[in-house]
Design a protein around this motif. Structure first.
Motif, PDB file in Angstrom:
ATOM      1  N   LEU A 154       0.822  -1.210   0.000  1.00 26.52           N
ATOM      2  CA  LEU A 154       0.000   0.000   0.000  1.00 26.52           C
ATOM      3  C   LEU A 154       0.854   1.257   0.000  1.00 26.52           C
ATOM      4  N   ALA A 155       1.959   1.231   0.745  1.00 23.79           N
ATOM      5  CA  ALA A 155       2.864   2.382   0.753  1.00 23.79           C
ATOM      6  C   ALA A 155       3.466   2.606  -0.627  1.00 23.79           C
ATOM      7  N   ASP A 156       3.684   1.540  -1.357  1.00 28.23           N
ATOM      8  CA  ASP A 156       4.209   1.649  -2.716  1.00 28.23           C
ATOM      9  C   ASP A 156       3.116   2.118  -3.676  1.00 28.23           C
ATOM     10  N   LEU A 157       1.959   1.508  -3.621  1.00 26.48           N
ATOM     11  CA  LEU A 157       0.892   1.767  -4.578  1.00 26.48           C
ATOM     12  C   LEU A 157       0.261   3.143  -4.422  1.00 26.48           C
ATOM     13  N   THR A 158       0.299   3.704  -3.220  1.00 25.52           N
ATOM     14  CA  THR A 158      -0.344   5.001  -3.004  1.00 25.52           C
ATOM     15  C   THR A 158       0.295   6.103  -3.839  1.00 25.52           C
ATOM     16  N   ARG A 159       1.497   5.878  -4.326  1.00 24.84           N
ATOM     17  CA  ARG A 159       2.161   6.885  -5.164  1.00 24.84           C
ATOM     18  C   ARG A 159       1.476   7.056  -6.510  1.00 24.84           C
ATOM     19  N   PHE A 160       0.686   6.072  -6.913  1.00 25.42           N
ATOM     20  CA  PHE A 160       0.069   6.095  -8.247  1.00 25.42           C
ATOM     21  C   PHE A 160      -1.422   6.380  -8.200  1.00 25.42           C
ATOM     22  N   GLY A 161      -2.053   6.052  -7.112  1.00 24.18           N
ATOM     23  CA  GLY A 161      -3.470   6.311  -6.885  1.00 24.18           C
ATOM     24  C   GLY A 161      -3.736   6.024  -5.425  1.00 24.18           C
ATOM     25  N   THR A 162      -4.253   6.956  -4.705  1.00 25.05           N
ATOM     26  CA  THR A 162      -4.289   6.888  -3.258  1.00 25.05           C
ATOM     27  C   THR A 162      -4.781   5.546  -2.713  1.00 25.05           C
ATOM     28  N   ALA A 163      -4.096   5.069  -1.675  1.00 25.82           N
ATOM     29  CA  ALA A 163      -4.484   3.835  -0.987  1.00 25.82           C
ATOM     30  C   ALA A 163      -5.307   4.136   0.263  1.00 25.82           C
ATOM     31  N   GLU A 164      -5.870   5.340   0.360  1.00 21.83           N
ATOM     32  CA  GLU A 164      -6.601   5.728   1.571  1.00 21.83           C
ATOM     33  C   GLU A 164      -7.818   4.848   1.830  1.00 21.83           C
ATOM     34  N   PHE A 165      -8.446   4.326   0.771  1.00 24.43           N
ATOM     35  CA  PHE A 165      -9.598   3.441   0.946  1.00 24.43           C
ATOM     36  C   PHE A 165      -9.147   2.006   1.200  1.00 24.43           C
ATOM     37  N   ALA A 166      -8.101   1.585   0.509  1.00 20.97           N
ATOM     38  CA  ALA A 166      -7.623   0.204   0.639  1.00 20.97           C
ATOM     39  C   ALA A 166      -7.059  -0.081   2.020  1.00 20.97           C
ATOM     40  N   ILE A 167      -6.606   0.951   2.710  1.00 18.87           N
ATOM     41  CA  ILE A 167      -6.001   0.704   4.022  1.00 18.87           C
ATOM     42  C   ILE A 167      -7.050   0.548   5.135  1.00 18.87           C
ATOM     43  N   ARG A 168      -8.279   0.917   4.863  1.00 22.35           N
ATOM     44  CA  ARG A 168      -9.291   0.885   5.918  1.00 22.35           C
ATOM     45  C   ARG A 168      -9.532  -0.513   6.506  1.00 22.35           C
ATOM     46  N   PRO A 169      -9.589  -1.569   5.692  1.00 23.21           N
ATOM     47  CA  PRO A 169      -9.775  -2.894   6.303  1.00 23.21           C
ATOM     48  C   PRO A 169      -8.647  -3.295   7.246  1.00 23.21           C
ATOM     49  N   PHE A 170      -7.429  -2.852   6.962  1.00 22.05           N
ATOM     50  CA  PHE A 170      -6.294  -3.168   7.832  1.00 22.05           C
ATOM     51  C   PHE A 170      -6.414  -2.408   9.156  1.00 22.05           C
ATOM     52  N   LEU A 171      -6.868  -1.153   9.089  1.00 24.12           N
ATOM     53  CA  LEU A 171      -7.104  -0.388  10.311  1.00 24.12           C
ATOM     54  C   LEU A 171      -8.218  -1.020  11.140  1.00 24.12           C
ATOM     55  N   ALA A 172      -9.255  -1.485  10.467  1.00 28.55           N
ATOM     56  CA  ALA A 172     -10.368  -2.100  11.188  1.00 28.55           C
ATOM     57  C   ALA A 172      -9.964  -3.427  11.829  1.00 28.55           C
ATOM     58  N   ALA A 173      -9.122  -4.185  11.115  1.00 24.55           N
ATOM     59  CA  ALA A 173      -8.736  -5.518  11.610  1.00 24.55           C
ATOM     60  C   ALA A 173      -7.784  -5.443  12.787  1.00 24.55           C
ATOM     61  N   ASP A 174      -6.845  -4.508  12.760  1.00 27.83           N
ATOM     62  CA  ASP A 174      -5.851  -4.387  13.837  1.00 27.83           C
ATOM     63  C   ASP A 174      -5.403  -2.929  13.896  1.00 27.83           C
ATOM     64  N   THR A 175      -6.190  -2.132  14.576  1.00 25.21           N
ATOM     65  CA  THR A 175      -5.938  -0.694  14.581  1.00 25.21           C
ATOM     66  C   THR A 175      -4.567  -0.323  15.139  1.00 25.21           C
ATOM     67  N   PRO A 176      -4.157  -0.835  16.299  1.00 26.35           N
ATOM     68  CA  PRO A 176      -2.829  -0.442  16.819  1.00 26.35           C
ATOM     69  C   PRO A 176      -1.694  -0.824  15.874  1.00 26.35           C
ATOM     70  N   ARG A 177      -1.771  -2.007  15.294  1.00 24.69           N
ATOM     71  CA  ARG A 177      -0.698  -2.459  14.403  1.00 24.69           C
ATOM     72  C   ARG A 177      -0.634  -1.591  13.153  1.00 24.69           C
ATOM     73  N   ALA A 178      -1.789  -1.297  12.573  1.00 25.34           N
ATOM     74  CA  ALA A 178      -1.809  -0.467  11.372  1.00 25.34           C
ATOM     75  C   ALA A 178      -1.314   0.944  11.672  1.00 25.34           C
ATOM     76  N   LEU A 179      -1.762   1.520  12.781  1.00 23.08           N
ATOM     77  CA  LEU A 179      -1.331   2.871  13.120  1.00 23.08           C
ATOM     78  C   LEU A 179       0.165   2.935  13.412  1.00 23.08           C
ATOM     79  N   ALA A 180       0.724   1.864  13.963  1.00 19.60           N
ATOM     80  CA  ALA A 180       2.168   1.836  14.216  1.00 19.60           C
ATOM     81  C   ALA A 180       2.940   1.923  12.906  1.00 19.60           C
ATOM     82  N   VAL A 181       2.493   1.176  11.904  1.00 16.22           N
ATOM     83  CA  VAL A 181       3.153   1.234  10.597  1.00 16.22           C
ATOM     84  C   VAL A 181       2.954   2.609   9.963  1.00 16.22           C
TER      85      VAL A 181
END
Length: 368
Positions: A113-140
Motif C-alpha cells: 500500500l505504501a508503494d501503490l499510493t504513489r500512483f493512486g491513493t491507498a486511503e480506501f484500501a487501508i481501511r480494512p487493515f485499520l479495522a482488523a488491527d488498529t494499533p498495528r496499522a497505526l504503528a506502521v
C-alpha cells in the motif's frame, strides 16, 4: 463531496471499457501469468450498473480471477502494473486488490500500500487493515510519517481520518477519533501542501466529535511556523463557522468585532433554479487599531413542511485597518446538487462577523 446531478454518471465512466483495457495491458506487460481474457470478462460483466466506488471493488475482484492464486505473487504483479496505469482511479482499483485479498499477509500488504499510493491513493484500501488491527496499522502508518515521499506521508494521515468521505468507518476510530494524534503531531509542519491539507481535514473530522480535545491540542501547537499556522486555520473551519470563541481566538480573532454595518443586501429577492443571487456588505471599522475579521453568511434553506436547514458559507477572512471600510461581495448559483435539493419558499440569509450574526436578509425561490 458536492457534485451536480450529472457528475456521478461522468465520474463512474472514468472506470469504463477504455480503463479496463489499460489495466489489462498493464497486467499483460507486468507478467505472462496475468490472464487478460479472464480479467476483461470478469471486469466487464455488470459494469454499467455500478457506481464509481463499486467499480473500484468490482475491478479488484476481477484482478483476482486474472492473477495467480498465490497472494505474494499476485501482489508483486499488481505493484508492477501500477506505474503503467494512466489515471489515479485505475490505480485505486488495482490497489483495492490488496484490501480484498491481503488481510492475512499484513506486513506484505502494508508495504504494498505504501508503494501503490504513489500512483493512486491507498486511503480506501487501508481501511480494512485499520479495522482488523488498529494499533498495528497505526504503528506502521506512524513510521510512514518519516518517508521522503509526500504520497506516503499523506496516506498516514488521510487513511486514518475518522470521517474519510466514501470510505468505510473504522470502529476504533469512530469510538476514539484521536487515535492517530501522534501522526498528526509529526506532520504538523510538513513541507508538502498536499500533506498539510490532509492533516487539516483529519483534524476537522475530529472537531465534529471531540471539539474540546482539538482546541486543547492545537493551543499547544506553536504557530511561529507558517505551515503549522496554515493547518490550524483550516482545521478549525467547522468550529469557526459555528462561532466557537476558542477557535476564533486561536486564529487571532476576537469574538466582538468593533465594526458598523453600512449595508447588507441580497438580490434579487426572488429567483428560480439556475438563477444567481448576489450578496454584498459594507463594514466600517470602529476600532483604533487593526482587527482581524472572519465574515461568513448562513443560508437557511427551505425544506418541505416549513422546516429549514441552515448552511454556513465562507465569505472572507481579512485584517481591517483602523477606521477603514471594506466592501464584500459574492454570488452563488441556485442549483440542485446530489447533496442538496432546493425547495420553493423563503430563504433567510444571515451575515456573520466573528461568530455573531450582524444582519439578516432573505430571498424567495419560486416554483417551476
Amino acid at each position: 463531496m458536492s457534485t451536480d446531478a450529472a457528475s456521478p454518471a461522468l465520474l463512474k465512466n472514468i472506470l469504463g471499457p477504455a480503463a479496463l483495457e489499460t489495466i489489462a495491458a498493464a497486467g499483460t506487460a507486468a507478467s505472462r501469468r496475468f490472464d487478460r481474457a479472464a480479467f476483461l470478462t470478469a471486469a466487464s460483466s455488470g459494469l454499467d450498473a455500478l457506481s464509481i466506488m463499486e467499480r473500484v471493488r468490482h475491478i479488484a475482484d476481477a484482478l483476482h480471477d486474472a492473477l495467480p492464486g498465490d497472494y505474494a505473487t499476485g501482489v508483486d504483479i499488481v505493484r508492477a502494473m501500477a506505474p503503467q496505469l494512466t489515471h489515479s482511479f485505475q490505480a485505486m482499483a488495482v490497489t483495492e486488490y490488496v484490501a480484498r485479498r491481503g488481510l492475512q499477509d499484513f506486513d506484505r500488504s502494508m508495504e504494498a500500500l505504501a508503494d501503490l499510493t504513489r500512483f493512486g491513493t491507498a486511503e480506501f484500501a487501508i481501511r480494512p487493515f485499520l479495522a482488523a488491527d488498529t494499533p498495528r496499522a497505526l504503528a506502521v502508518m506512524t513510521e510512514w510519517t518519516g518517508s521522503d515521499n509526500e504520497h506516503v506521508r499523506r496516506l498516514a494521515s488521510e487513511g486514518a481520518r475518522p470521517r474519510l468521505p466514501w470510505a468505510a468507518r473504522v470502529p476504533a476510530l469512530k469510538a476514539d477519533p484521536t487515535l492517530a494524534a501522534p501522526i498528526l503531531d509529526t506532520l504538523k509542519a510538513d513541507p508538502s501542501l498536499y500533506v498539510r491539507k490532509s492533516v487539516a481535514n483529519h483534524l476537522n473530522d475530529i472537531a465534529k466529535d471531540r471539539a474540546d480535545w482539538l482546541l486543547d491540542r492545537l493551543a499547544r501547537w506553536p504557530q511561529d511556523d507558517p505551515r503549522t499556522a496554515w493547518i490550524i486555520r483550516h482545521a478549525l473551519r467547522t468550529l469557526i463557522k459555528q462561532g466557537e470563541p476558542r477557535a476564533l481566538a486561536l486564529i487571532g480573532v476576537g469574538q466582538d468585532a468593533a465594526v458598523t454595518l453600512r449595508h447588507f443586501v441580497v438580490e434579487p429577492q426572488a429567483v428560480r433554479l439556475g438563477d444567481r443571487i448576489a450578496i454584498t456588505a459594507e463594514l466600517a471599522s470602529d476600532a483604533p487599531g487593526d482587527q482581524r475579521l472572519v465574515v461568513d453568511y448562513r443560508i437557511h434553506y427551505a425544506r418541505a413542511g416549513g422546516k429549514t436547514a441552515p448552511k454556513v458559507f465562507k465569505l472572507r477572512t481579512f485584517d481591517l485597518a483602523a477606521r477603514d471600510t471594506a466592501t464584500l461581495a459574492i454570488s452563488q448559483t441556485i442549483r440542485d446538487f446530489s447533496t442538496r435539493r432546493h425547495h420553493p419558499g423563503r430563504h433567510r440569509v444571515e451575515l456573520i462577523v466573528n461568530g455573531r450574526t450582524m444582519a439578516e436578509s432573505a430571498f424567495d425561490i419560486l416554483p417551476g
